[in-house]
Design a protein around this motif. Sequence first.
Motif, PDB file in Angstrom:
ATOM      1  N   PRO A   1      46.089  14.193 -27.339  1.00 35.52           N
ATOM      2  CA  PRO A   1      46.789  13.678 -28.519  1.00 35.52           C
ATOM      3  C   PRO A   1      47.896  12.708 -28.118  1.00 35.52           C
ATOM      4  O   PRO A   1      48.620  12.942 -27.150  1.00 35.52           O
ATOM      5  N   PHE A   2      48.009  11.618 -28.854  1.00 38.95           N
ATOM      6  CA  PHE A   2      49.086  10.664 -28.633  1.00 38.95           C
ATOM      7  C   PHE A   2      50.300  11.109 -29.434  1.00 38.95           C
ATOM      8  O   PHE A   2      50.242  11.226 -30.661  1.00 38.95           O
ATOM      9  N   ARG A   3      51.410  11.380 -28.727  1.00 39.93           N
ATOM     10  CA  ARG A   3      52.652  11.810 -29.373  1.00 39.93           C
ATOM     11  C   ARG A   3      53.686  10.720 -29.147  1.00 39.93           C
ATOM     12  O   ARG A   3      54.267  10.621 -28.065  1.00 39.93           O
ATOM     13  N   PRO A   4      53.937   9.884 -30.135  1.00 40.37           N
ATOM     14  CA  PRO A   4      54.828   8.740 -29.943  1.00 40.37           C
ATOM     15  C   PRO A   4      56.232   9.108 -29.483  1.00 40.37           C
ATOM     16  O   PRO A   4      56.883   8.327 -28.795  1.00 40.37           O
ATOM     17  N   ARG A   5      56.711  10.300 -29.858  1.00 43.19           N
ATOM     18  CA  ARG A   5      58.080  10.678 -29.472  1.00 43.19           C
ATOM     19  C   ARG A   5      58.138  11.297 -28.083  1.00 43.19           C
ATOM     20  O   ARG A   5      59.231  11.564 -27.560  1.00 43.19           O
ATOM     21  N   ALA A   6      56.998  11.559 -27.474  1.00 43.72           N
ATOM     22  CA  ALA A   6      56.980  12.059 -26.098  1.00 43.72           C
ATOM     23  C   ALA A   6      57.220  10.904 -25.135  1.00 43.72           C
ATOM     24  O   ALA A   6      56.957   9.748 -25.456  1.00 43.72           O
ATOM     25  N   TYR A   7      57.711  11.206 -23.946  1.00 42.47           N
ATOM     26  CA  TYR A   7      57.953  10.178 -22.926  1.00 42.47           C
ATOM     27  C   TYR A   7      56.646   9.935 -22.173  1.00 42.47           C
ATOM     28  O   TYR A   7      56.378  10.536 -21.134  1.00 42.47           O
ATOM     29  N   THR A   8      55.824   9.054 -22.716  1.00 38.50           N
ATOM     30  CA  THR A   8      54.545   8.727 -22.099  1.00 38.50           C
ATOM     31  C   THR A   8      54.425   7.221 -21.952  1.00 38.50           C
ATOM     32  O   THR A   8      55.261   6.462 -22.433  1.00 38.50           O
ATOM     33  N   ALA A   9      53.356   6.787 -21.276  1.00 39.06           N
ATOM     34  CA  ALA A   9      53.194   5.354 -21.024  1.00 39.06           C
ATOM     35  C   ALA A   9      51.739   5.036 -20.745  1.00 39.06           C
ATOM     36  O   ALA A   9      50.922   5.920 -20.473  1.00 39.06           O
ATOM     37  N   ALA A  10      51.443   3.741 -20.799  1.00 38.44           N
ATOM     38  CA  ALA A  10      50.107   3.239 -20.490  1.00 38.44           C
ATOM     39  C   ALA A  10      50.194   2.259 -19.335  1.00 38.44           C
ATOM     40  O   ALA A  10      51.126   1.454 -19.250  1.00 38.44           O
ATOM     41  N   SER A  11      49.224   2.339 -18.442  1.00 43.24           N
ATOM     42  CA  SER A  11      49.129   1.440 -17.295  1.00 43.24           C
ATOM     43  C   SER A  11      47.690   0.985 -17.148  1.00 43.24           C
ATOM     44  O   SER A  11      46.759   1.754 -17.407  1.00 43.24           O
ATOM     45  N   ARG A  12      47.491  -0.256 -16.724  1.00 44.05           N
ATOM     46  CA  ARG A  12      46.128  -0.744 -16.535  1.00 44.05           C
ATOM     47  C   ARG A  12      45.442  -0.079 -15.351  1.00 44.05           C
ATOM     48  O   ARG A  12      44.230   0.111 -15.371  1.00 44.05           O
ATOM     49  N   THR A  13      46.210   0.255 -14.304  1.00 42.05           N
ATOM     50  CA  THR A  13      45.554   0.661 -13.058  1.00 42.05           C
ATOM     51  C   THR A  13      46.053   1.948 -12.411  1.00 42.05           C
ATOM     52  O   THR A  13      45.408   2.443 -11.500  1.00 42.05           O
ATOM     53  N   LEU A  14      47.182   2.509 -12.831  1.00 41.47           N
ATOM     54  CA  LEU A  14      47.607   3.776 -12.240  1.00 41.47           C
ATOM     55  C   LEU A  14      46.581   4.861 -12.580  1.00 41.47           C
ATOM     56  O   LEU A  14      46.056   4.901 -13.699  1.00 41.47           O
ATOM     57  N   PRO A  15      46.283   5.757 -11.648  1.00 46.02           N
ATOM     58  CA  PRO A  15      45.364   6.847 -11.979  1.00 46.02           C
ATOM     59  C   PRO A  15      45.985   7.746 -13.047  1.00 46.02           C
ATOM     60  O   PRO A  15      47.198   7.966 -13.055  1.00 46.02           O
ATOM     61  N   LEU A  16      45.129   8.240 -13.944  1.00 50.44           N
ATOM     62  CA  LEU A  16      45.605   9.100 -15.033  1.00 50.44           C
ATOM     63  C   LEU A  16      45.246  10.549 -14.740  1.00 50.44           C
ATOM     64  O   LEU A  16      44.115  10.833 -14.355  1.00 50.44           O
ATOM     65  N   PRO A  17      46.204  11.493 -14.911  1.00 50.50           N
ATOM     66  CA  PRO A  17      47.595  11.258 -15.285  1.00 50.50           C
ATOM     67  C   PRO A  17      48.475  11.041 -14.061  1.00 50.50           C
ATOM     68  O   PRO A  17      48.156  11.506 -12.968  1.00 50.50           O
ATOM     69  N   THR A  18      49.597  10.357 -14.239  1.00 51.48           N
ATOM     70  CA  THR A  18      50.589  10.150 -13.186  1.00 51.48           C
ATOM     71  C   THR A  18      51.976  10.235 -13.800  1.00 51.48           C
ATOM     72  O   THR A  18      52.199   9.699 -14.889  1.00 51.48           O
ATOM     73  N   CYS A  19      52.888  10.916 -13.131  1.00 47.95           N
ATOM     74  CA  CYS A  19      54.293  10.893 -13.536  1.00 47.95           C
ATOM     75  C   CYS A  19      54.972   9.705 -12.856  1.00 47.95           C
ATOM     76  O   CYS A  19      54.671   9.397 -11.703  1.00 47.95           O
ATOM     77  N   ALA A  20      55.862   9.036 -13.562  1.00 47.75           N
ATOM     78  CA  ALA A  20      56.537   7.873 -12.995  1.00 47.75           C
ATOM     79  C   ALA A  20      57.950   7.781 -13.549  1.00 47.75           C
ATOM     80  O   ALA A  20      58.206   8.142 -14.700  1.00 47.75           O
ATOM     81  N   ARG A  21      58.845   7.302 -12.706  1.00 42.93           N
ATOM     82  CA  ARG A  21      60.204   7.032 -13.159  1.00 42.93           C
ATOM     83  C   ARG A  21      60.291   5.568 -13.563  1.00 42.93           C
ATOM     84  O   ARG A  21      59.931   4.678 -12.793  1.00 42.93           O
ATOM     85  N   VAL A  22      60.747   5.311 -14.770  1.00 47.37           N
ATOM     86  CA  VAL A  22      60.896   3.944 -15.284  1.00 47.37           C
ATOM     87  C   VAL A  22      62.372   3.676 -15.501  1.00 47.37           C
ATOM     88  O   VAL A  22      63.056   4.440 -16.189  1.00 47.37           O
ATOM     89  N   THR A  23      62.865   2.598 -14.908  1.00 43.41           N
ATOM     90  CA  THR A  23      64.269   2.218 -15.042  1.00 43.41           C
ATOM     91  C   THR A  23      64.369   0.878 -15.745  1.00 43.41           C
ATOM     92  O   THR A  23      63.714  -0.087 -15.345  1.00 43.41           O
ATOM     93  N   ASN A  24      65.171   0.827 -16.786  1.00 43.58           N
ATOM     94  CA  ASN A  24      65.446  -0.421 -17.488  1.00 43.58           C
ATOM     95  C   ASN A  24      66.462  -1.199 -16.647  1.00 43.58           C
ATOM     96  O   ASN A  24      67.627  -0.810 -16.535  1.00 43.58           O
ATOM     97  N   LEU A  25      66.032  -2.296 -16.064  1.00 43.18           N
ATOM     98  CA  LEU A  25      66.889  -3.036 -15.150  1.00 43.18           C
ATOM     99  C   LEU A  25      68.001  -3.788 -15.875  1.00 43.18           C
ATOM    100  O   LEU A  25      68.934  -4.263 -15.222  1.00 43.18           O
ATOM    101  N   SER A  26      67.931  -3.886 -17.191  1.00 46.32           N
ATOM    102  CA  SER A  26      68.981  -4.596 -17.917  1.00 46.32           C
ATOM    103  C   SER A  26      70.153  -3.702 -18.288  1.00 46.32           C
ATOM    104  O   SER A  26      71.238  -4.190 -18.580  1.00 46.32           O
ATOM    105  N   ASN A  27      69.934  -2.368 -18.294  1.00 50.42           N
ATOM    106  CA  ASN A  27      71.057  -1.488 -18.634  1.00 50.42           C
ATOM    107  C   ASN A  27      71.182  -0.267 -17.732  1.00 50.42           C
ATOM    108  O   ASN A  27      72.098   0.544 -17.912  1.00 50.42           O
ATOM    109  N   GLY A  28      70.262  -0.101 -16.778  1.00 53.36           N
ATOM    110  CA  GLY A  28      70.362   1.001 -15.821  1.00 53.36           C
ATOM    111  C   GLY A  28      69.818   2.328 -16.311  1.00 53.36           C
ATOM    112  O   GLY A  28      69.809   3.299 -15.552  1.00 53.36           O
ATOM    113  N   ARG A  29      69.367   2.419 -17.545  1.00 54.51           N
ATOM    114  CA  ARG A  29      68.828   3.686 -18.043  1.00 54.51           C
ATOM    115  C   ARG A  29      67.509   4.014 -17.347  1.00 54.51           C
ATOM    116  O   ARG A  29      66.712   3.116 -17.057  1.00 54.51           O
ATOM    117  N   SER A  30      67.256   5.308 -17.153  1.00 52.25           N
ATOM    118  CA  SER A  30      66.059   5.725 -16.440  1.00 52.25           C
ATOM    119  C   SER A  30      65.458   6.954 -17.109  1.00 52.25           C
ATOM    120  O   SER A  30      66.186   7.854 -17.536  1.00 52.25           O
TER     121      SER A  30
END
Length: 293
Positions: A97-126
């Motif tokens: 199920p797709f849960r829009p409020r969950a912290y999930t993401a889509a990638s073209r090539t990362l194997p599914l599933p994968t956990c990843a840390r995403v950092t916004n380089l414009s404000n430092g949030r991660s």
Amino acid sequence: MRSRRLAHALLGIALAGALAGCAGSPTIGPGRFGQAPSNGEGGCYAPPPNLNAAYNRPYRIRGQSYYPAGSASGYDVRGVASWYGWESGSTTSMGTPFRPRAYTAASRTLPLPTCARVTNLSNGRSVVVLVNDRGPFVDSRVMDLSYGAANALGIVDQGTAPVRIVALNGSGVPMQGQAPSPAPRVVPSAPVPRPMPSIPSAAPPAGVQAPELSTPAENFLQTGAFAVLNNAIRERDRLQAAGIHGVLIVPGYVRDQEYYKVQIGPLPAGVAPGALMEQLQRMGFSGFYMVRQ
């Protein structure tokens, strides 16, 4: 991409249209940072990817072929991320199920599933996200974030942001590797030996877990949805010129067609926006309605 993404070719392709084609995307909103705090290291769990599953096999979207990686080890990439929400469908490429409020993401090539840390380089949030979907199919973007993750990173209003993506192991520890994963191969006309079906051929793995927004859903007033970004921008500018604040342009995909929704909000909880609705009617708007996200 899921019933909603591979079926409709994912939100990423959509943004090719002018969110700078996903690339030089313009700032689409006034720039309000998301309310949710970063989720640090916790909350994400992913079992080892099943590389034989349909969602981890080579696939083709609109004449371009993509080859999911056999491992996320060493994946440390910088690029532009966008986001997608409710309109994109109810199922991920993995069949979950797709849960829009969950912290999930889509990638073209990362194997599914994968956990990843995403950092916004414009404000430092991660935030730490669960990558469980395919997209975006625009070369200038490296990841599509769910509304929850985008909100936590402070990029909902902007639409896109420069990010750094670091793959983690299933329990949230950075994966070690000899070198960063290469950029995804794009082959405009090469045949794909095993095209990915729109519905996964294998059951999704059990135990997959993603953190989720703890803040309550908010109300927005939607005034229109446009297939052309410039039309959405014109409507936003008209609303802002009339003194209406909090006007957003939200990219999304509906039935394999990209749309740019114009929304006003978030609106005060429990308060009917009567004055605002009357103002919209005086301006000639008639098809607006409330949405909750």
